[in-house]
Design a protein around this motif. Structure first.
Motif, short mmCIF file in Angstrom:
data_model
loop_
_atom_site.label_atom_id
_atom_site.label_comp_id
_atom_site.label_asym_id
_atom_site.label_seq_id
_atom_site.Cartn_x
_atom_site.Cartn_y
_atom_site.Cartn_z
N PRO A 172 0.76 -1.27 -0.01
CA PRO A 172 -0.09 -0.07 0.01
C PRO A 172 0.85 1.15 0.01
O PRO A 172 1.90 1.30 0.53
CB PRO A 172 -0.69 -0.19 1.30
N MET A 173 0.33 2.40 -0.62
CA MET A 173 0.98 3.54 -0.69
C MET A 173 0.05 4.57 -0.02
O MET A 173 -1.09 4.62 -0.15
CB MET A 173 1.26 4.15 -2.20
N TRP A 174 0.82 5.87 0.17
CA TRP A 174 -0.24 7.15 0.53
C TRP A 174 0.01 7.99 -0.36
O TRP A 174 1.12 8.27 -1.20
CB TRP A 174 0.24 7.37 2.01
N GLN A 175 -0.70 8.85 -0.39
CA GLN A 175 -1.03 10.03 -1.58
C GLN A 175 -0.63 11.32 -0.67
O GLN A 175 0.26 12.17 -1.21
CB GLN A 175 -2.18 9.95 -2.25
N ALA A 176 -1.37 11.76 0.18
CA ALA A 176 -1.47 13.29 0.67
C ALA A 176 -0.60 13.16 2.14
O ALA A 176 -0.09 14.03 2.15
CB ALA A 176 -2.82 13.77 0.83
N SER A 177 -0.77 12.07 2.84
CA SER A 177 -0.01 12.21 4.08
C SER A 177 0.21 10.74 4.52
O SER A 177 -0.48 9.87 4.37
CB SER A 177 -1.05 12.89 5.03
N PRO A 178 1.26 10.52 5.26
CA PRO A 178 1.78 9.36 5.65
C PRO A 178 0.61 8.72 6.83
O PRO A 178 0.52 7.35 6.99
CB PRO A 178 2.96 9.53 6.29
N ASP A 179 -0.13 9.75 7.29
CA ASP A 179 -1.08 8.97 8.10
C ASP A 179 -2.19 8.41 7.43
O ASP A 179 -2.77 7.69 8.23
CB ASP A 179 -1.90 10.50 8.67
N GLU A 180 -2.23 8.45 6.25
CA GLU A 180 -2.93 7.31 5.59
C GLU A 180 -2.69 5.73 5.73
O GLU A 180 -3.62 5.35 5.60
CB GLU A 180 -2.98 7.54 4.21
N LEU A 181 -1.65 5.59 6.20
CA LEU A 181 -1.16 4.14 6.49
C LEU A 181 -1.00 3.95 8.00
O LEU A 181 -0.67 3.03 8.55
CB LEU A 181 0.14 3.83 5.74
N LYS A 182 -1.55 5.06 8.81
CA LYS A 182 -1.66 4.80 10.50
C LYS A 182 -2.09 3.55 10.82
O LYS A 182 -1.95 3.11 11.96
CB LYS A 182 -1.82 6.05 11.17
#
Length: 117
Positions: A25-35
């Motif tokens: 999985p990757m994140w686009q706008a913020s690393p928080d997307e993978l928190k």
């Protein structure tokens, strides 16, 4: 939104947010997307979504739908740092072999995220 950014976003959604090479999985706008994986932003920074030119710009690759894929920053950077970037299929197989040995992403990242891909 600039054209390349729009193409990257389209590829990201078409690939369900997974890197075209490592499948994580990757994140686009913020690393928080993978928190939700319990990883700190610093740990997932290499998983930032980038626009991958399947045919490199230096080789005449254009910013068009068929030439842009979504790849994590780590995979994209490592491919294009090579003197002669391998074909996407060859590189994908190389990444798969390295991941199988636990020698691509940091082990903590690969282990935690692998179950989602």
């Amino acid at each position: 939104m600039p054209k390349l950014q729009r193409l990257r976003t389209q590829a990201f959604h078409a690939q369900r947010g997974l890197c075209c090479y490592c499948g994580l999985p990757m994140w686009q706008a913020s690393p928080d997307e993978l928190k939700t994986f319990g990883l700190r932003a610093r740990t997932v920074s290499p998983l930032r979504c980038t626009a991958e030119h399947l045919v490199a710009q230096q080789d005449g690759g254009k910013d068009v739908v068929g030439n842009i894929a979504a790849a994590c920053w780590l995979c994209n950077t490592r491919r294009h740092k090579r003197k002669s970037p391998p074909l996407p299929e060859v590189y994908r197989a190389f990444v798969a072999r390295r991941m199988a040995k636990g020698k691509w992403h940091p082990p903590k990242v690969a282990r935690l995220l692998r179950g989602t891909s």
